[in-house]
Design a protein around this motif. Structure first.
Motif, short mmCIF file in Angstrom:
data_model
loop_
_atom_site.label_atom_id
_atom_site.label_comp_id
_atom_site.label_asym_id
_atom_site.label_seq_id
_atom_site.Cartn_x
_atom_site.Cartn_y
_atom_site.Cartn_z
N ALA A 1 0.83 -1.21 0.00
CA ALA A 1 0.00 0.00 0.00
C ALA A 1 0.86 1.26 0.00
O ALA A 1 0.56 2.23 -0.71
CB ALA A 1 -0.93 -0.01 1.22
N VAL A 2 1.93 1.24 0.79
CA VAL A 2 2.83 2.40 0.85
C VAL A 2 3.51 2.64 -0.49
O VAL A 2 3.56 3.76 -1.00
CB VAL A 2 3.88 2.20 1.97
CG1 VAL A 2 4.97 3.26 1.86
CG2 VAL A 2 3.22 2.27 3.34
N SER B 1 0.94 3.68 -3.30
CA SER B 1 -0.02 4.74 -2.97
C SER B 1 0.01 5.89 -3.98
O SER B 1 -1.02 6.49 -4.29
CB SER B 1 0.24 5.26 -1.55
OG SER B 1 1.56 5.79 -1.45
N SER B 2 1.19 6.21 -4.49
CA SER B 2 1.28 7.33 -5.44
C SER B 2 0.61 6.99 -6.76
O SER B 2 0.12 7.88 -7.47
CB SER B 2 2.75 7.70 -5.68
OG SER B 2 3.47 6.60 -6.19
N TRP C 1 -1.88 4.37 -7.01
CA TRP C 1 -3.28 4.01 -6.73
C TRP C 1 -4.06 5.16 -6.11
O TRP C 1 -5.27 5.26 -6.31
CB TRP C 1 -3.33 2.82 -5.78
CG TRP C 1 -2.81 1.53 -6.34
CD1 TRP C 1 -2.54 1.25 -7.65
CD2 TRP C 1 -2.48 0.35 -5.60
NE1 TRP C 1 -2.07 -0.04 -7.78
CE2 TRP C 1 -2.03 -0.61 -6.54
CE3 TRP C 1 -2.52 0.01 -4.25
CZ2 TRP C 1 -1.64 -1.89 -6.16
CZ3 TRP C 1 -2.14 -1.26 -3.88
CH2 TRP C 1 -1.69 -2.21 -4.81
N TRP D 1 -4.11 7.26 -2.09
CA TRP D 1 -4.22 6.78 -0.70
C TRP D 1 -5.63 6.31 -0.36
O TRP D 1 -5.80 5.45 0.51
CB TRP D 1 -3.78 7.88 0.26
CG TRP D 1 -2.30 7.91 0.46
CD1 TRP D 1 -1.42 8.83 -0.01
CD2 TRP D 1 -1.51 6.95 1.18
NE1 TRP D 1 -0.13 8.52 0.36
CE2 TRP D 1 -0.15 7.37 1.10
CE3 TRP D 1 -1.81 5.78 1.87
CZ2 TRP D 1 0.89 6.66 1.69
CZ3 TRP D 1 -0.78 5.07 2.46
CH2 TRP D 1 0.56 5.50 2.37
N THR E 1 -5.64 0.50 -2.20
CA THR E 1 -4.83 0.90 -1.05
C THR E 1 -5.55 0.60 0.26
O THR E 1 -4.97 0.02 1.18
CB THR E 1 -4.49 2.40 -1.12
OG1 THR E 1 -3.76 2.67 -2.32
CG2 THR E 1 -3.66 2.82 0.08
N THR F 1 9.25 5.43 -1.68
CA THR F 1 8.01 5.98 -2.22
C THR F 1 8.05 7.50 -2.26
O THR F 1 7.71 8.12 -3.28
CB THR F 1 6.82 5.51 -1.38
OG1 THR F 1 6.76 4.08 -1.41
CG2 THR F 1 5.52 6.08 -1.93
#
Length: 533
Positions: A252-253, A256-257, A259, A261, A266, A452
């Motif tokens: 997820a981290v 995240s950019s 998908w 947040w 995510t 990230t």
């Protein structure tokens, strides 16, 4: 509130497993050795010392060298360095899940057998990576290598401790710690040399050959040992749940950019991570010999020191990842791999050189004060790097790197010592297991965050029309501010921690402090350590 729901007879079995002097040489809680272990074959102590020290040196050098190799691997495989961060985070993620379990497997099925299995996996992973033609295969090999490295460290230190007693054991463990520290410090430089001389594959071929030599030496000189009193139950469910907690969190981290947040993907990953975390807590309260004794989480000093260890491991790994990429990028400093390896020496070697002086400082001023001062200095170093711009040359990085290294040296040793000094003798193994797991977790999460932030900010800046050099500097600055915040949380942890025993500053304490950024070792402050000189 965390409760232990295991039946009384199960709690008693677990207590017997943990009721020893320093039972955490595996660094894996219940997977440690005990003075009652019976070696089935007479050990040749010199061979045991050589096999375990050489293997830990190679594992730690390999671990710290990989970040230097990433640009070269990216060029050969075509995979972006942002995606290749999984070669670092995947290694740490699996290590967090396996470090405790491998020690337990050694106790039940034989430490030599599991140690040899770890070496065999390490050899196989090195060959797989060296032959890889795609970034995906490199990442897969590093995931396997994470399990192998954790197993080698856990069972190797157990074997060494079983083969020695009393002061000889303390000396042997100190040598093992020194080997771990030297390997971690030398890794980036060795990696840089090999990329220039042999290509990035050379590191893995050489490591495979050395590991095969350790297997032969182990077969010839090391006797089998196991813990006959330990329950044969292995917490496989806990192992899986740790991986299931960390993997979607890091995914997820890192995504995240792309998908967003608040995207379904995510939020779904975060939900799986949280659910697995709660399931882990539920399982640990019921199994006979848990990976994590939940009762330890009521200990304020242990919790504070564990968070400090997590932060320290996370920031040093995140820093090495960022510097390796920034120093080698043609739009930044355009260093060769060898030059980049040399450029990181103030951070890696500086940390190791400062650490042996720390136990006496902690004995004089107090462990909490030393930890707080160390994190404060580390915070200042990251804040300075947070003001980086594209005009900076290497000389501008030197002072903040030294500040970060000295700060980490001041905080790592006392935090590691506090983890085992804050608990009674029968919980030392569990405390060392918690702290060693925290190192892997910190390395995985912080490196993912750093990668990230660095990648997304750099890409956004480039999209907005900034030059590549400006974009890179802005990305590095943003990631450094994140690590400055993390380091400042370490300062706060020093206030949370209560008073506790501090090492007296023996030679063994110095070795433990030097190795503290890689592993938790016993000190003169550890209950039942018997180290007083």
């Amino acid at each position: 509130m965390l409760t232990d729901n295991r039946p009384d007879r199960v709690k008693a079995a677990a207590a017997r497993t943990l009721s020893v002097g320093w039972n955490g040489p595996s660094g894996a809680g219940e997977g440690g050795c005990r003075m009652s272990d019976v070696a089935q074959v007479t050990n040749r102590v010199g061979g045991v010392l050589a096999a375990t020290c050489i293997s830990t040196l190679v594992v730690n050098a390999n671990t710290s060298a990989v970040s230097i190799l990433l640009p070269a691997i990216s060029e050969d495989t075509g995979m972006s360095v942002t995606t290749l961060q999984w070669a670092v985070t995947g290694y740490s993620l699996v290590g967090a899940a396996v470090i405790v379990t491998s020690g337990s497997l050694g106790d039940v099925f034989g430490r030599k057998r599991i140690f040899q299995l770890g070496l065999l996996l390490f050899v196989a992973s090195c060959i797989l990576i060296a032959l890889a033609e795609s970034g995906g295969v490199v990442i897969a090999g590093r995931v396997i290598q994470g399990a192998a490295g954790a197993t080698i460290l856990a069972c190797g230190l157990s074997l060494l401790s079983v083969a020695n007693k009393g002061e000889a054991q303390l000396r042997a463990v100190s040598l093992w710690g020194a080997a771990a520290a030297v390997g971690a410090a030398a890794g980036p430089l060795v990696g840089g040399v090999l990329v220039d001389v042999t290509g990035w594959q050379g590191l893995f071929w050489i490591d495979a050959v050395v590991a095969v030599g350790c297997m032969v030496l182990t077969a010839a000189t090391v006797g089998e040992s196991r813990d006959p009193d330990r329950p044969r139950s292995i917490d496989y469910a806990g192992t899986v749940l740790i991986a299931l907690t960390l993997t979607p969190l890091i995914l997820a981290v890192t995504k995240s950019s792309d998908w967003g947040w608040f995207s379904v993907a995510t939020l779904g990953c975060l939900a799986v991570s949280v659910g697995a975390g709660f399931a882990f807590i539920a399982v640990e309260g019921r199994v006979a010999v848990p990976l994590l004794d939940l009762a330890l989480l009521r200990n304020r000093v242990l919790v504070g020191s564990t968070i400090a260890i997590l932060i320290g491991a996370g920031t040093i790994n995140g820093l090495m990842y960022l510097l390796s990429l920034y120093f080698q990028d043609p739009a930044a400093l355009d260093f060769s791999p060898l030059q980049a390896g040399l450029a990181t020496l103030p951070a890696t070697v500086g940390l190791v050189l400062v650490a042996p002086l720390v136990p006496k400082l902690a004995a004089r001023f107090g462990g909490r004060q030393t930890i707080g001062a160390g994190f404060a200095l580390t915070t200042i170093g990251f804040v300075i790097v947070g003001f980086v711009d594209d005009s900076w040359r290497y000389g501008a990085f030197l002072l903040p790197l030294v500040a970060i290294a000295v700060g980490m040296g001041l905080s790592n040793g006392p935090a590691s010592s506090a983890a085992t000094a804050s608990v009674p003798e029968n919980q030392v193994g569990g405390a060392s297991g918690v702290s060693n797991m925290a190192r892997y977790v910190g390395a995985a999460v912080a490196t993912a965050l750093a990668a990230t932030i660095f990648g997304s900010v750099t890409a956004n800046q480039a999209t907005d029309g900034a030059s590549q050099s400006v974009a890179l500097a802005t990305g590095l600055a943003a990631a450094s501010w994140m690590m400055a915040v993390f380091s400042f949380l370490g300062v706060l942890m020093a206030f949370v921690m209560a008073r506790h025993r501090t090492p007296t500053g023996t030679l063994n304490d110095a070795a433990a402090a030097a190795a503290a950024h890689t592993h938790t070792l016993p000190t003169s402050a550890t209950a039942g350590s018997g180290s007083s000189r």
